[in-house]
Design a protein around this motif. Structure first.
Motif, short mmCIF file in Angstrom:
data_model
loop_
_atom_site.label_atom_id
_atom_site.label_comp_id
_atom_site.label_asym_id
_atom_site.label_seq_id
_atom_site.Cartn_x
_atom_site.Cartn_y
_atom_site.Cartn_z
N ALA A 270 7.06 76.09 105.43
CA ALA A 270 6.30 76.55 104.26
C ALA A 270 6.73 77.96 103.85
O ALA A 270 6.88 78.26 102.66
N LYS A 271 6.98 78.84 104.83
CA LYS A 271 7.44 80.19 104.51
C LYS A 271 8.83 80.17 103.89
O LYS A 271 9.11 80.92 102.95
N VAL A 272 9.70 79.30 104.40
CA VAL A 272 11.05 79.21 103.84
C VAL A 272 11.01 78.68 102.42
O VAL A 272 11.75 79.13 101.53
N ARG A 273 10.13 77.70 102.16
CA ARG A 273 9.98 77.20 100.79
C ARG A 273 9.52 78.31 99.85
O ARG A 273 9.94 78.38 98.70
N ALA A 274 8.64 79.18 100.35
CA ALA A 274 8.15 80.28 99.51
C ALA A 274 9.27 81.24 99.15
O ALA A 274 9.25 81.86 98.09
N VAL A 275 10.28 81.37 100.02
CA VAL A 275 11.43 82.22 99.71
C VAL A 275 12.30 81.62 98.62
O VAL A 275 12.99 82.33 97.89
N GLY A 276 12.23 80.30 98.45
CA GLY A 276 12.99 79.66 97.37
C GLY A 276 13.93 78.56 97.82
O GLY A 276 14.68 78.03 97.00
N LEU A 277 13.92 78.19 99.10
CA LEU A 277 14.80 77.13 99.60
C LEU A 277 14.01 75.83 99.67
O LEU A 277 13.07 75.72 100.45
N PRO A 278 14.37 74.81 98.88
CA PRO A 278 13.68 73.51 98.98
C PRO A 278 14.00 72.85 100.33
O PRO A 278 15.15 72.63 100.66
N VAL A 279 12.96 72.53 101.08
CA VAL A 279 13.13 71.95 102.41
C VAL A 279 12.29 70.68 102.52
O VAL A 279 11.10 70.70 102.19
N GLN A 280 12.91 69.61 102.98
CA GLN A 280 12.21 68.36 103.28
C GLN A 280 11.97 68.29 104.78
O GLN A 280 12.90 68.43 105.57
N LEU A 281 10.71 68.10 105.18
CA LEU A 281 10.33 68.13 106.59
C LEU A 281 9.91 66.76 107.06
O LEU A 281 9.10 66.08 106.41
N GLU A 282 10.46 66.33 108.21
CA GLU A 282 10.09 65.06 108.84
C GLU A 282 9.76 65.33 110.30
O GLU A 282 10.62 65.75 111.06
N LEU A 283 8.50 65.09 110.69
CA LEU A 283 8.03 65.28 112.06
C LEU A 283 7.59 63.94 112.63
O LEU A 283 6.95 63.15 111.93
N ARG A 284 7.90 63.72 113.90
CA ARG A 284 7.51 62.47 114.55
C ARG A 284 7.18 62.77 116.00
O ARG A 284 7.94 63.44 116.69
N GLY A 285 6.04 62.26 116.46
CA GLY A 285 5.63 62.48 117.83
C GLY A 285 4.70 63.67 117.95
O GLY A 285 4.51 64.46 117.02
N ASP A 286 4.08 63.81 119.14
CA ASP A 286 3.13 64.89 119.41
C ASP A 286 3.91 66.13 119.82
O ASP A 286 4.35 66.25 120.97
N LEU A 287 4.07 67.07 118.91
CA LEU A 287 4.83 68.29 119.19
C LEU A 287 3.96 69.39 119.77
O LEU A 287 4.48 70.34 120.37
N ASP A 288 2.63 69.31 119.59
CA ASP A 288 1.74 70.37 120.10
C ASP A 288 1.66 70.38 121.62
O ASP A 288 1.34 71.41 122.21
N GLU A 289 1.93 69.24 122.26
CA GLU A 289 1.81 69.14 123.71
C GLU A 289 3.13 69.36 124.44
O GLU A 289 3.24 69.06 125.63
N LEU A 290 4.15 69.83 123.74
CA LEU A 290 5.42 70.11 124.40
C LEU A 290 5.29 71.29 125.36
O LEU A 290 4.45 72.19 125.14
N PRO A 291 6.10 71.34 126.41
CA PRO A 291 6.13 72.55 127.25
C PRO A 291 6.44 73.78 126.42
O PRO A 291 7.19 73.71 125.43
#
Length: 395
Positions: A270-291
């Motif tokens: 979201a911060k990078v998009r605010a700078v002006g770079l269009p970014v497509q984000l794809e997340l899969r799986g539970d990333l909050d529980e990573l070490p």
């Protein structure tokens, strides 16, 4: 006057509405009783020529299409020898808008449609033909508007690129400052370790000696206790001095906030998009529980990859970020489209950066692998795989 200009710039529909009102009133008042056109046809075509200009900045394609439709209606509802209408001044205004706020393809399509309508009027015009100034206005005004629009669009693009570069320079400056602070704190931490280790060693030795001599030689035991006391006070003074350097008066100092994790990749994008770079984000799986270490590695790899895209991607670059958590590993992929203008350098052509080296190190720490290089169809790609097992690099 300056405040009014800034206010109108932040409220563009107000100025466009005022422009439409002026053009509409002048166009409606210019109706000549000698013209063989009904009031309904005259006023409806006039409204289609001017009213769409209200939304010319927000919906330029819609406004341009309505104006072209009005010009086509003019051929069938107005006399062939009718002169240039005041409402048709909206045509060069619309062409300028398309050149500045839309794209070159839309501007070319609009200009071609208007030229075809003008040629149709010329072919149907009775002898000896329209006045020379009318023909000049039909073609010269749109040409001038298009040229002006191209100049303004190029200047806007240059200004946007300059703003992005300034934001990037500020980001790099802040990062360098953080690195310098971290290095200084590491040096202070080493000094702190030396002070404490030395003082504790002296105190332990003196305390052991005092315990042996307290009965047989109490005067030596007393001397050892005084040495322990002096050493402890000296160590406390050193600790206060060094900790005073590390202490901050700002409770919200970002240096004291927790390290980012993979779950915060969305905030980073979201911060990078605010700078002006269009970014497509794809997340899969539970990333909050990573070490914690792997989550930080994922975040830094994505951050460094997007920073390289901003620095070296060029104008018109777009990026895709994919973070997938599997059963035994986390996969990170960052792709960019490269510059839309030829000749822009890629990350591999720019020397002096340690971003790729740092990403390689982060991946190797966790026994993972990282690949980075140009894509076959242009652009740059980074792929990292971090295993979720406790396998260290090189084991």
């Amino acid at each position: 006057m300056r405040r009014l200009s800034l206010w109108l710039r932040s409220h563009p529909m107000v100025g466009d509405t005022a422009l439409v009102l002026v053009l509409t009133i002048l166009d409606m008042a210019s109706k000549n009783p000698k013209w063989d056109v009904t009031d309904a046809n005259f006023y409806s075509v006039g409204a289609l020529l001017t009213v769409p200009l209200i939304v010319r900045r927000r919906q330029p394609m819609v406004a341009g299409g309505l104006i072209v439709f009005a010009e086509v209606l003019r051929i069938f509802t107005h006399p062939v020898d009718m002169d240039y209408r005041i409402g048709e001044f909206g045509i060069p205004i619309m062409l300028y808008t398309l050149a500045v706020y839309s794209n070159r393809t839309a501007a070319c399509s609009f200009a071609l449609a208007i030229m075809l309508v003008n040629f149709a009027i010329l072919l149907r015009f009775p002898e000896p033909g329209p006045p020379a100034w009318s023909v000049f206005s039909w073609f010269a005004a749109p040409s001038f508007a298009w040229l002006l629009g191209e100049i303004v669009a190029a200047r806007r693009a240059l200004n946007e690129e300059a703003v992005q570069r300034l934001l990037l320079l500020e980001l790099e400056r802040d990062q360098q400052a953080k690195i310098a602070v971290a290095q200084e704190r590491t040096r202070i931490a080493r000094e702190l370790h030396d002070v404490v280790a030395h003082a504790v060693s002296v105190m332990v030795v003196q305390a052991d000696g005092a315990s042996y001599m307290i009965k047989e030689k109490p005067e030596l035991a007393e001397r050892s206790l005084k040495t322990i006391s002096a050493t402890g006070r000296q160590a406390l003074n050193e600790l206060r001095r060094l900790l005073g350097v590390l202490r901050t008066t700002d409770e919200h100092d970002p240096e004291l906030t927790p390290q980012p994790s993979a779950g915060q990749v969305e905030e980073l994008v979201a911060k990078v998009r605010a700078v002006g770079l269009p970014v497509q984000l794809e997340l899969r799986g539970d990333l909050d529980e990573l070490p914690a270490g792997i989550g930080l590695g994922v975040y830094r790899i994505v951050q460094e990859s997007l920073t390289n895209t901003i620095k070296h991607g060029g104008a018109g670059v777009r990026a895709i970020v994919r973070v997938y958590r599997g059963a035994d590993a986390v996969q990170v992929q960052v792709l960019d489209s490269g510059s839309s203008s030829p000749g822009s350098p890629g990350p591999e052509l720019v020397s002096g950066g340690n971003g790729l080296i740092g990403m390689q190190e982060r991946a190797s720490v966790f026994g993972g692998e990282l690949e980075a290089g140009p894509r076959p169809n242009g652009g740059w790609q980074v792929f990292a795989r971090l295993p979720l097992t406790n396998r260290a690099a090189g084991s």
